[in-house]
Design a protein around this motif. Structure first.
Motif, PDB file in Angstrom:
ATOM      1  N   UNK A 155      44.735  35.652  31.481  1.00  0.00           N
ATOM      2  CA  UNK A 155      43.725  36.241  30.600  1.00  0.00           C
ATOM      3  C   UNK A 155      42.324  35.786  30.964  1.00  0.00           C
ATOM      4  N   UNK A 156      42.168  34.493  31.238  1.00  0.00           N
ATOM      5  CA  UNK A 156      40.857  33.985  31.643  1.00  0.00           C
ATOM      6  C   UNK A 156      40.429  34.577  32.979  1.00  0.00           C
ATOM      7  N   UNK A 157      41.372  34.714  33.903  1.00  0.00           N
ATOM      8  CA  UNK A 157      41.033  35.297  35.202  1.00  0.00           C
ATOM      9  C   UNK A 157      40.573  36.743  35.045  1.00  0.00           C
ATOM     10  N   UNK A 158      41.306  37.539  34.275  1.00  0.00           N
ATOM     11  CA  UNK A 158      40.938  38.944  34.103  1.00  0.00           C
ATOM     12  C   UNK A 158      39.591  39.077  33.395  1.00  0.00           C
ATOM     13  N   UNK A 159      39.341  38.222  32.401  1.00  0.00           N
ATOM     14  CA  UNK A 159      38.054  38.264  31.705  1.00  0.00           C
ATOM     15  C   UNK A 159      36.923  37.888  32.663  1.00  0.00           C
ATOM     16  N   UNK A 160      37.123  36.845  33.465  1.00  0.00           N
ATOM     17  CA  UNK A 160      36.103  36.449  34.438  1.00  0.00           C
ATOM     18  C   UNK A 160      35.859  37.564  35.457  1.00  0.00           C
TER      19      UNK A 160
ATOM     20  N   UNK B  86      32.055  38.140  37.109  1.00  0.00           N
ATOM     21  CA  UNK B  86      31.930  38.250  38.565  1.00  0.00           C
ATOM     22  C   UNK B  86      31.235  39.552  38.955  1.00  0.00           C
ATOM     23  N   UNK B  87      30.132  39.427  39.675  1.00  0.00           N
ATOM     24  CA  UNK B  87      29.409  40.615  40.146  1.00  0.00           C
ATOM     25  C   UNK B  87      30.076  41.094  41.433  1.00  0.00           C
ATOM     26  N   UNK B  88      30.528  42.327  41.426  1.00  0.00           N
ATOM     27  CA  UNK B  88      31.252  42.902  42.557  1.00  0.00           C
ATOM     28  C   UNK B  88      30.259  43.501  43.548  1.00  0.00           C
ATOM     29  N   UNK B  89      30.520  43.305  44.813  1.00  0.00           N
ATOM     30  CA  UNK B  89      29.584  43.751  45.843  1.00  0.00           C
ATOM     31  C   UNK B  89      29.513  45.276  45.964  1.00  0.00           C
ATOM     32  N   UNK B  90      30.582  45.964  45.639  1.00  0.00           N
ATOM     33  CA  UNK B  90      30.573  47.420  45.812  1.00  0.00           C
ATOM     34  C   UNK B  90      29.804  48.132  44.707  1.00  0.00           C
ATOM     35  N   UNK B  91      29.872  47.635  43.478  1.00  0.00           N
ATOM     36  CA  UNK B  91      29.177  48.297  42.372  1.00  0.00           C
ATOM     37  C   UNK B  91      27.923  47.554  41.937  1.00  0.00           C
ATOM     38  N   UNK B  92      27.665  46.392  42.542  1.00  0.00           N
ATOM     39  CA  UNK B  92      26.461  45.585  42.300  1.00  0.00           C
ATOM     40  C   UNK B  92      26.327  45.087  40.866  1.00  0.00           C
TER      41      UNK B  92
ATOM     42  N   UNK C 295      29.123  43.931  37.165  1.00  0.00           N
ATOM     43  CA  UNK C 295      30.500  43.653  36.748  1.00  0.00           C
ATOM     44  C   UNK C 295      31.154  44.954  36.273  1.00  0.00           C
ATOM     45  N   UNK C 296      32.473  45.045  36.335  1.00  0.00           N
ATOM     46  CA  UNK C 296      33.139  46.241  35.811  1.00  0.00           C
ATOM     47  C   UNK C 296      32.887  46.456  34.318  1.00  0.00           C
TER      48      UNK C 296
ATOM     49  N   UNK D 102      27.799  34.839  31.415  1.00  0.00           N
ATOM     50  CA  UNK D 102      27.881  33.555  32.092  1.00  0.00           C
ATOM     51  C   UNK D 102      29.261  32.972  31.799  1.00  0.00           C
ATOM     52  N   UNK D 103      29.645  31.968  32.557  1.00  0.00           N
ATOM     53  CA  UNK D 103      30.926  31.313  32.312  1.00  0.00           C
ATOM     54  C   UNK D 103      30.935  30.660  30.934  1.00  0.00           C
ATOM     55  N   UNK D 104      29.800  30.117  30.515  1.00  0.00           N
ATOM     56  CA  UNK D 104      29.700  29.508  29.186  1.00  0.00           C
ATOM     57  C   UNK D 104      29.947  30.554  28.104  1.00  0.00           C
TER      58      UNK D 104
END
Length: 73
Positions: free
Chosen positions: A32-37, A42-48, A50-51, A63-65
């Motif tokens: 769950x934490x991974x999917x949320x992060x 996480x900013x994806x390089x293809x869409x510049x 986050x989803x 932010x992670x916080x």
């Protein structure tokens, strides 16, 4: 998200590591934490971005916080 992306980024999902969860609840929490992060921080390089921002679920990358504060609610 593809199966390969999950296996490559989460060590507990590979067979050659000892980083597995002993309890199902811990495994669910880690995923769950991974999917949320992956979707909100996480900013994806293809869409510049986050989803989550691209889909209109949030106005800016978290932010992670912020993610951990939301997880503790």
């Amino acid at each position: 998200m593809s199966n390969k992306a999950i296996r490559m980024q989460i060590r507990r999902m590979t067979r050659l590591t000892d980083g597995h969860s002993k309890k199902w609840e811990n495994h669910e929490a880690a995923l769950g934490l991974f999917f949320a992060y992956y979707n909100f921080c996480r900013i994806h390089s293809t869409i510049k971005t986050t989803p989550g921002v691209k889909a209109g679920l949030t106005s800016e990358p978290w932010t992670l916080q912020h993610l951990l504060e939301e997880a503790n609610r």
